[in-house]
Each structure stands twice: as structure tokens, then as C-alpha cells.
Write a protein that holds these residues in place. Structure first.
Motif, PDB file in Angstrom:
ATOM      1  N   GLN A 151       0.852  -1.183   0.000  1.00 48.06           N
ATOM      2  CA  GLN A 151       0.000   0.000   0.000  1.00 48.06           C
ATOM      3  C   GLN A 151       0.892   1.239   0.000  1.00 48.06           C
ATOM      4  OE1 GLN A 151      -2.775   0.144   3.225  1.00 48.06           O
ATOM      5  NE2 GLN A 151      -3.765   1.981   2.485  1.00 48.06           N
ATOM      6  N   VAL A 197      -3.821   8.805   2.564  1.00 48.97           N
ATOM      7  CA  VAL A 197      -5.222   9.121   2.844  1.00 48.97           C
ATOM      8  C   VAL A 197      -6.064   8.740   1.633  1.00 48.97           C
ATOM      9  CG1 VAL A 197      -6.842  10.977   3.322  1.00 48.97           C
ATOM     10  CG2 VAL A 197      -4.576  11.012   4.358  1.00 48.97           C
ATOM     11  N   ASP A 198      -7.175   8.082   1.892  1.00 51.72           N
ATOM     12  CA  ASP A 198      -8.089   7.691   0.823  1.00 51.72           C
ATOM     13  C   ASP A 198      -9.338   8.550   0.919  1.00 51.72           C
ATOM     14  OD1 ASP A 198      -9.677   6.519  -1.064  1.00 51.72           O
ATOM     15  OD2 ASP A 198      -9.428   4.487  -0.311  1.00 51.72           O
ATOM     16  N   TYR A 199      -9.454   9.514   0.045  1.00 50.59           N
ATOM     17  CA  TYR A 199     -10.572  10.442   0.086  1.00 50.59           C
ATOM     18  C   TYR A 199     -11.866   9.840  -0.458  1.00 50.59           C
ATOM     19  CZ  TYR A 199      -7.033  13.860   1.189  1.00 50.59           C
ATOM     20  OH  TYR A 199      -6.018  14.537   1.799  1.00 50.59           O
ATOM     21  N   MET A 200     -11.821   8.613  -0.930  1.00 50.47           N
ATOM     22  CA  MET A 200     -13.012   7.955  -1.453  1.00 50.47           C
ATOM     23  C   MET A 200     -13.423   6.769  -0.586  1.00 50.47           C
ATOM     24  SD  MET A 200     -13.814   9.676  -4.021  1.00 50.47           S
ATOM     25  CE  MET A 200     -13.078  10.977  -4.964  1.00 50.47           C
ATOM     26  N   ASP A 201     -12.992   6.741   0.672  1.00 54.76           N
ATOM     27  CA  ASP A 201     -13.272   5.589   1.531  1.00 54.76           C
ATOM     28  C   ASP A 201     -14.746   5.429   1.891  1.00 54.76           C
ATOM     29  OD1 ASP A 201     -13.515   7.699   3.298  1.00 54.76           O
ATOM     30  OD2 ASP A 201     -12.235   6.812   4.835  1.00 54.76           O
ATOM     31  N   HIS A 202     -15.573   6.407   1.589  1.00 53.83           N
ATOM     32  CA  HIS A 202     -17.005   6.315   1.882  1.00 53.83           C
ATOM     33  C   HIS A 202     -17.777   5.545   0.800  1.00 53.83           C
ATOM     34  CE1 HIS A 202     -16.564   9.710  -0.841  1.00 53.83           C
ATOM     35  NE2 HIS A 202     -17.834   9.561  -1.145  1.00 53.83           N
ATOM     36  N   ASN A 218     -15.207   0.753  -2.551  1.00 54.59           N
ATOM     37  CA  ASN A 218     -13.845   1.040  -2.108  1.00 54.59           C
ATOM     38  C   ASN A 218     -13.628   0.529  -0.687  1.00 54.59           C
ATOM     39  OD1 ASN A 218     -11.292   2.094  -2.050  1.00 54.59           O
ATOM     40  ND2 ASN A 218     -11.958   4.070  -1.318  1.00 54.59           N
ATOM     41  N   LYS A 219     -13.964  -0.704  -0.450  1.00 53.52           N
ATOM     42  CA  LYS A 219     -13.855  -1.241   0.903  1.00 53.52           C
ATOM     43  C   LYS A 219     -12.793  -2.333   0.999  1.00 53.52           C
ATOM     44  CE  LYS A 219     -16.886   1.454   2.611  1.00 53.52           C
ATOM     45  NZ  LYS A 219     -16.427   2.611   3.326  1.00 53.52           N
ATOM     46  N   ARG A 261      -6.781  -3.434   2.050  1.00 47.77           N
ATOM     47  CA  ARG A 261      -5.498  -2.746   1.963  1.00 47.77           C
ATOM     48  C   ARG A 261      -5.592  -1.367   1.336  1.00 47.77           C
ATOM     49  NH1 ARG A 261      -1.729  -6.761  -0.971  1.00 47.77           N
ATOM     50  NH2 ARG A 261      -3.513  -6.786  -2.332  1.00 47.77           N
ATOM     51  N   GLY A 262      -6.761  -0.877   1.062  1.00 47.38           N
ATOM     52  CA  GLY A 262      -6.866   0.428   0.439  1.00 47.38           C
ATOM     53  C   GLY A 262      -6.797   0.339  -1.065  1.00 47.38           C
ATOM     54  N   ARG A 263      -6.826   1.501  -1.715  1.00 43.60           N
ATOM     55  CA  ARG A 263      -6.900   1.535  -3.170  1.00 43.60           C
ATOM     56  C   ARG A 263      -5.559   1.783  -3.844  1.00 43.60           C
ATOM     57  NH1 ARG A 263     -10.941   4.744  -5.952  1.00 43.60           N
ATOM     58  NH2 ARG A 263      -9.573   6.445  -5.471  1.00 43.60           N
TER      59      ARG A 263
END
Length: 68
Positions: free
Chosen positions: A15, A25-30, A34-35, A38-40
């Protein structure tokens, strides 16, 4: 797909780590799509365990494709 490639030892990924030493920081985590655990934002991982770029990803994929 990343999990599949890692499970088959074709690629090692990591990651993205920002300048603070923490995951980016993932600004689209909502968003429901995007769940991922390990993140995007993923990078290839070099032999030292650090984030690498496209050249390392190509090297890993080529090594997998040409392995006996």
C-alpha cells in the motif's frame, strides 16, 4: 486481481506510504466499492520491502511469465 496475482506469487504489492510513514489518505473511503482491506493505492514491492514503480512490476510479471 491483486490478491490472485499475489497468491500465485506473480506480484508482490504494498500500500502507498506517504511522507508521514503512514498509508496514504483515501478520500473515497465512503464509497461501497472502495472497501478493500489494503486500500486503493497500491505499488509493486521491491526485494527490500519498499514501494517501487512500474519497472519493478514489469520485472515481476515477466519473471512469472517466463518461469519454467
Amino acid at each position: 486481481m491483486v490478491d490472485y496475482l499475489e497468491d500465485n506469487e506473480a506480484v508482490k504489492s504494498i500500500q502507498e506510504i506517504n511522507w508521514t510513514g503512514k498509508p496514504q489518505v483515501d478520500y473515497m473511503d465512503h464509497l461501497p466499492e472502495n472497501k478493500g482491506v489494503r486500500g486503493r493505492v497500491l505499488y509493486s514491492q521491491d526485494s527490500a520491502g519498499k514501494q517501487a514503480y512500474g519497472g519493478e512490476l514489469i520485472r515481476q510479471l515477466k519473471a512469472c511469465a517466463t518461469a519454467p
